[in-house]
Write a protein that holds these residues in place. Structure first.
Motif, short mmCIF file in Angstrom:
data_model
loop_
_atom_site.label_atom_id
_atom_site.label_comp_id
_atom_site.label_asym_id
_atom_site.label_seq_id
_atom_site.Cartn_x
_atom_site.Cartn_y
_atom_site.Cartn_z
N LEU A 84 0.83 -1.07 0.16
CA LEU A 84 -0.01 -0.17 0.09
C LEU A 84 0.94 1.19 0.30
CD1 LEU A 84 -2.69 -1.02 2.44
CD2 LEU A 84 -3.17 -0.83 0.01
N ILE A 85 2.17 1.12 0.36
CA ILE A 85 2.88 2.25 0.56
C ILE A 85 3.15 2.92 -0.85
CG2 ILE A 85 5.14 3.35 1.22
CD1 ILE A 85 5.15 1.43 3.69
N PRO A 86 3.76 2.20 -1.90
CA PRO A 86 3.97 2.90 -2.80
C PRO A 86 2.66 3.63 -3.70
CG PRO A 86 4.98 0.91 -3.13
CD PRO A 86 4.03 0.85 -1.87
N GLU A 87 1.59 2.79 -3.42
CA GLU A 87 0.41 3.23 -3.87
C GLU A 87 -0.14 4.47 -3.44
OE1 GLU A 87 -4.37 1.88 -4.51
OE2 GLU A 87 -3.03 0.42 -3.62
N LEU A 88 0.14 4.87 -2.05
CA LEU A 88 -0.27 6.13 -1.37
C LEU A 88 0.67 7.09 -1.67
CD1 LEU A 88 -1.20 4.44 1.97
CD2 LEU A 88 -2.83 5.77 0.35
N GLN A 89 1.99 6.73 -1.89
CA GLN A 89 2.94 7.59 -2.35
C GLN A 89 2.68 8.29 -3.64
OE1 GLN A 89 6.56 5.35 -1.74
NE2 GLN A 89 7.00 6.34 -0.10
N ALA A 90 2.07 7.34 -4.75
CA ALA A 90 1.60 8.04 -5.91
C ALA A 90 0.56 8.98 -5.78
CB ALA A 90 1.44 6.72 -6.87
N LEU A 91 -0.19 8.87 -4.71
CA LEU A 91 -1.24 9.92 -4.43
C LEU A 91 -0.87 11.11 -3.68
CD1 LEU A 91 -4.21 7.16 -3.25
CD2 LEU A 91 -3.81 8.54 -5.49
N GLY A 92 0.45 11.14 -3.38
CA GLY A 92 0.95 12.48 -2.93
C GLY A 92 1.26 12.47 -1.41
N HIS A 93 1.27 11.26 -0.72
CA HIS A 93 1.49 11.07 0.56
C HIS A 93 3.09 10.95 1.06
CE1 HIS A 93 -2.73 10.93 1.58
NE2 HIS A 93 -3.10 10.20 0.62
N VAL A 94 3.49 11.58 1.91
CA VAL A 94 4.74 11.67 2.42
C VAL A 94 5.01 10.71 3.56
CG1 VAL A 94 6.85 12.89 2.88
CG2 VAL A 94 5.33 13.65 1.22
N PHE A 95 5.83 9.43 3.62
CA PHE A 95 5.95 8.83 4.89
C PHE A 95 7.08 9.16 5.44
CE2 PHE A 95 2.85 6.38 2.46
CZ PHE A 95 2.20 5.50 3.40
N HIS A 96 7.18 8.97 6.88
CA HIS A 96 8.15 9.35 7.70
C HIS A 96 8.68 8.12 8.47
CE1 HIS A 96 7.94 13.68 6.65
NE2 HIS A 96 6.63 13.56 6.86
N THR A 97 7.97 7.09 8.43
CA THR A 97 8.37 5.97 9.33
C THR A 97 8.23 4.84 8.21
OG1 THR A 97 6.01 5.13 10.03
CG2 THR A 97 7.11 6.82 11.27
N ARG A 98 8.51 3.69 8.74
CA ARG A 98 8.42 2.30 7.90
C ARG A 98 7.35 1.35 8.52
NH1 ARG A 98 12.29 -0.47 8.89
NH2 ARG A 98 13.34 0.62 10.82
#
Length: 641
Positions: A84-98
């Motif tokens: 799900l992380i790549p899909e959400l990143q493609a929607l513009g979300h920035v992740f600060h944890t793993r």
């Protein structure tokens, strides 16, 4: 794996007492001893106790989005979070944890309430969206992780992983719900969504609850259900291959961990299958744990050792003495509600053993429900043939009369114990299955209850729980119907409750590969003939595992995970049962008919009847009242003493 709790002012933005929130959070310290975190703002407080499993360095909670307008506390694991992380990143979300926790925050921002449909795992979480003035509660599809909540009279909403966190607030009434007591004495647990206390509820599995400040609280919304279509035309050979592949995927997902990981190994088919597949996926020997019983009638350890030896696991066995019953009060405190499954004792012990070696353990729970493993399923199918053969207006009076005339022969070999079978055939399918499942059956339950308790019930009976679910089953197949009922009742209220509380008591995370919802959905498309064939239970699973497990493990009689109650109450627990059940506290409580309680004890001790399960159920109810209900009294408001 963690514990969550919180306070939400549904009407205004009154100040949250941080000390009260801290007390609620610390009541669940055992669920997450590694770290604790609080979030407090006007009208809202969130608490979290952490057991660190994934992203040890940056996975602290409460966890926020980029501008801290969305905050979440989460208990469980989202196994597909890396997808799900790549899909959400493609929607513009920035992740600060793993961590999988951050996926929940961003999934909410993109998909709203439907975010839960994207999650594959076990979870209960509470999410606060300040911009929408909205609190969102959610629970996983099969109820692996618990979530209690209560709306107080002043508009304050409390929630938590365990009921004790709500009680720690100090504002929750301990007024016992008589309907919950009826469910307990029928099922051995209080069924979702009811709670033992009137003011509290459990969020049902596969449900969400959206609460907007200033608006009335609505009903929880279901987002998933299993459908037994039974319409797959797959061959047995292909089904075995697909099952092995699906099990491998489910187990692989649950082997992700940054801490020591292992598995429970009982010697039964389900846990043995999990260990066999784990061994094939792991470069290192699998850590396995099992319990051996001093009483050989309950001991499966030799079969666990067969599997451990075959796969050269790091195997650990602990001996549970036949008289290991000193946990009664501990269990009552741990479970918060009355809970009558005596296998909670060995489950507690195996979790205690496992935690000495690992932080995460995979289990075989859920296999009986989806693969058709319970002995009662074959008995139910046999009774269904008789019910189909005779119309109800003939069957009910005929077998009802036979049941009344036939003696209750608990002492006799199983083939001669026909009374229960006659009673079942006289009922309809759903009533018969409840009769088979009940820890205390009708009419014993009715005879045991006092007149004042019966009046407080107002005609309510535990069959209502099964009827409610049966209406949604959408199947005429007799096996599929009882599997559906078990997936919505016994699996959640008994099995998952038992494992969650026992494991969390030792800060151990237990993962459930046989409850992977895509696996459960796929199995529900297979015909029942692949689950039980010629009275052989778990037919497909056993066939699929033949290359991996010894026949002695696959095709031996099922033993279960139980303790010698009947002997206890004629021996070492005799005086305790007498002293408790014949005490003024119990006999004058208003719940029971004193003469009938005396009769139960006398018949059991004489050997005329086996009332060990009713006696245990009464003992655990009394222990709950002493440990959880204030003042140690079993008297309930609305029940005349």
């Amino acid at each position: 794996m963690c514990g969550i709790t919180g306070i939400f002012d549904t009407q205004r933005k009154r100040e949250i007492d941080r000390a009260v929130l801290h007390r609620m959070n610390e009541s669940q310290f055992h669920r997450g001893p590694d770290e604790g975190g609080l979030h407090v703002e006007a009208g809202l407080g969130l608490g979290h106790r952490r057991l660190s499993i994934i992203d040890l360095s940056t996975g602290q909670q409460p966890l926020y989005n980029e501008d801290q307008s969305v905050c979440v506390v989460f208990n469980g694991e989202i196994y597909n979070y890396q997808e799900l992380i790549p899909e959400l990143q493609a929607l513009g979300h920035v992740f600060h944890t793993r961590s999988d926790t951050e996926v929940i925050v961003h999934a909410w921002e993109s998909w709203g309430e439907d975010c839960v449909k994207r999650f594959r795992g076990m979870f209960a979480f509470a999410l606060w969206d300040r911009n929408r003035e909205t609190l969102f509660l959610a629970r996983d599809r099969l109820g692996v992780k618990p979530l209690f909540y209560a709306l107080l009279l002043d508009g304050t909403l409390l929630f938590g992983s365990e009921l004790k966190s709500l009680l720690a607030h100090g504002g929750l009434s301990r007024d016992i719900d008589p309907l919950a007591v009826e469910e307990y004495f029928a099922l051995g647990y209080v069924a979702e969504p009811r709670c033992i206390f009137r003011q509290a509820k459990k969020l049902s599995p596969a449900s969400t609850l959206l609460i907007r400040r200033g608006q009335p609280i609505g009903e929880p919304k279901a987002y998933w259900d299993v459908r037994f279509s039974l319409d797959s035309k797959i061959s047995q050979e292909d089904a075995c291959q697909q099952l092995t592949e699906r099990l491998g995927e489910s187990i692989r997902l649950r082997m992700m961990s940054e801490v020591p990981l292992g598995a429970f190994l009982s010697g039964g088919v389900d846990s043995s299958a999990v260990v066999a597949i784990m061994a094939g996926l792991s470069a290192d020997p699998v850590n396995t744990c099992s319990i051996a019983f001093a009483d050989p009638a309950f001991n499966e350890s030799e079969f666990a050792k067969m599997v451990a030896d075959r796969y050269r696991t790091n195997h650990h066995t602990d001996l549970v003495e036949s008289d290991d019953f000193d946990l009664i009060d501990t269990l009552a405190w741990l479970y918060d509600e009355p809970y009558a499954d005596s296998s909670a004792i060995p489950t507690y012990r195996v979790c205690q053993l496992a935690r000495q070696h690992v932080t995460v353990a995979l289990s075989g729970d859920g296999g009986d429900e989806s693969f058709g493993g319970y002995r009662r399923y074959s008995m139910h199918l046999m009774e269904e043939k008789m019910r189909a053969f005779l119309p109800h207006n003939v069957r009910q009076p005929l077998f009802g009369t036979l049941a009344k005339l036939y003696p209750k022969a608990d002492w006799a070999p199983r083939i001669f114990r026909a009374k229960t079978t006659f009673e079942g055939i006289a009922r309809n399918s759903v009533e018969a299955y409840l009769h088979a499942m009940s820890v205390i059956r009708d009419p014993l339950r009715t005879n045991m209850y006092s007149k004042s308790f019966k009046a407080a019930l107002g005609g309510y009976r535990a069959i209502d729980v099964f009827d409610r679910h049966a209406k949604n089953a959408n199947t005429d197949d007799p096996l599929a119907l009882v599997q559906y009922l078990d997936l919505h009742t016994y699996l959640i209220g008994d099995i998952n409750t038992k494992v969650d509380r026992a494991s969390m008591a030792h800060s151990l995370e237990v993962r459930e590969p046989l409850m992977d919802h895509p696996l459960v959905e796929w199995l529900a498309t297979l015909p029942s003939s692949l689950k039980i064939r010629n009275r052989e239970s778990k037919f497909l699973l056993k066939k699929a595992m033949e290359p991996l497990l010894p026949n002695d493990v696959l095709y031996r009689p099922k033993m279960g995970f139980s303790v010698p109650l009947a002997r206890w109450f004629r021996g070492p627990l005799r005086e305790r049962a007498h002293g408790t059940l014949l005490s003024e506290r119990v006999l004058d409580s208003g719940w029971f008919e004193p003469d009938y309680i005396r009769q139960l004890l006398q018949q059991h001790e004489s050997g005329a009847r086996d009332h060990s399960t009713p006696i245990w159920t009464l003992l655990m109810f009394d222990a709950f009242c002493r440990q959880v209900v204030e003042g140690g009294s079993v008297t309930s408001p609305g029940i005349a003493a």
